[in-house]
Scaffold this active site. Structure first.
Site, short mmCIF file in Angstrom:
data_model
loop_
_atom_site.label_atom_id
_atom_site.label_comp_id
_atom_site.label_asym_id
_atom_site.label_seq_id
_atom_site.Cartn_x
_atom_site.Cartn_y
_atom_site.Cartn_z
CG ASP A 114 -0.26 -0.47 2.50
OD1 ASP A 114 0.99 -0.47 2.54
OD2 ASP A 114 -0.96 -0.85 3.43
CG ASN B 239 -8.42 -1.04 12.19
OD1 ASN B 239 -7.48 -1.74 11.80
ND2 ASN B 239 -8.88 -0.03 11.49
CG HIS C 70 -5.53 -1.98 8.99
ND1 HIS C 70 -5.54 -0.62 9.19
CD2 HIS C 70 -4.22 -2.34 9.19
CE1 HIS C 70 -4.32 -0.21 9.47
NE2 HIS C 70 -3.51 -1.23 9.48
CD GLU D 183 -8.35 1.20 7.74
OE1 GLU D 183 -8.25 0.27 8.56
OE2 GLU D 183 -7.66 2.23 7.82
C1 F6R Z 1 1.71 -1.39 6.10
C2 F6R Z 1 0.38 -1.91 6.24
C3 F6R Z 1 -0.36 -1.92 7.53
C4 F6R Z 1 0.52 -2.23 8.74
C5 F6R Z 1 -0.30 -2.20 10.03
C6 F6R Z 1 0.55 -2.48 11.25
O1 F6R Z 1 2.18 -1.51 4.78
O2 F6R Z 1 -0.18 -2.34 5.27
O3 F6R Z 1 -1.42 -2.84 7.47
O4 F6R Z 1 1.09 -3.50 8.57
O5 F6R Z 1 -0.91 -0.96 10.16
O6 F6R Z 1 1.49 -1.45 11.40
P1 F6R Z 1 2.66 -1.55 12.48
O7 F6R Z 1 3.55 -2.65 12.04
O8 F6R Z 1 3.34 -0.20 12.40
O9 F6R Z 1 2.01 -1.81 13.78
#
Ligand code: F6R
Length: 242
Positions: free
Chosen positions: A67, A134, A136, A141
């Protein structure tokens, strides 16, 4: 689906790194699906270290990132283009032409289609995922249909709040992003999801002990044939069977 409860972040990252190395050394044209955020940084550090010690080349590897934010350019310190260069790409011998990260720079519909086509042409051998508090995965989301492909998304306020730790203020956190869809992620041959810390405990409980629901996007992974969840003790603290 397998759950590995590890002692700490370092151990979790090392296990994921070993799996990456296996794919990179054993396949002729490996394709890695990569994530950003805090969770995979330790893996990228190990890849760089290992490369610098001369153990492994990435010149035959293709990478596809999950992403990217919309509304900040690729040189912005919090853009995922910048993140990937900073932590991984500039330190290893991967060819720039084999690096793919979605972008919001052009007409979005076309970008989504282009990235989707690219994923069809480059089936992912191993996808690395983090998980949002959450639930995701990527920026899919809560409420995202399981059959979604690459799309433009309005970020959940919870996600913006969680990610505001990387920005000067909440206002600076982008409101939109482009992301692989859940169907794209599920196409990966193998998946490793990483979760560290108490803030992930509720999502991990839902993922491991709960039912599949679009309200917890990661729950789709329970029907993937080869998904491993690497979680530390904090993230695993609510699980029924440890
Ligand atoms: C990042 C992504 C997100 C993160 C998620 C966890 O490319 O797609 O889904 O993997 O928000 O983020 P961290 O690892 O910072 O807790």
């Amino acid at each position: 689906m397998g759950v590995l409860i590890v002692d700490n972040y370092e151990q979790g990252c090392r296990i994921a790194f070993e799996r990456i190395k296996q794919v990179v050394t054993q396949r002729e044209r490996p394709v890695l699906g990569l994530a950003t955020g805090s969770s995979p940084i330790g893996i990228y550090n190990l890849m760089v270290q290992d490369y610098q010690q001369g153990h492994c080349s990435y010149s035959h590897v293709t990478t596809c990132n999950l992403d990217e934010y919309c509304g900040i350019d690729h040189h912005h310190l919090q853009s995922y283009h910048y993140f990937m260069q900073h932590y991984l790409f500039r330190w290893i011998d991967i060819l720039p032409k084999n690096i793919y990260i979605p972008t919001c720079e052009n007409i979005l519909e076309q970008e989504c289609k282009k990235y989707n086509d690219l994923l069809l042409q480059n089936p992912i051998d191993l996808q690395i995922l983090g998980i949002g508090s959450n639930g995701h995965i990527g920026f899919n989301e809560p409420g995202t249909p399981f059959d979604s492909t690459v799309h433009y998304v309005k970020l959940d306020e919870k996600t913006r709040m969680d990610n505001s730790r990387f920005f000067k203020s909440l206002e600076e956190v982008p409101k939109y992003a482009i992301t692989m869809g859940i169907a794209n992620i599920m196409q990966a041959k193998s998946i490793i999801l990483l979760a560290f810390g108490f803030q992930k405990a509720v999502a991990i409980k839902g993922l491991v002990d709960g039912r599949q629901t679009i309200e917890l996007p990661a729950s789709v992974l329970s029907s993937h044939p080869d998904a491993t969840f690497i979680v530390d003790k904090q993230a695993a603290c609510l699980l029924l069977h440890k």
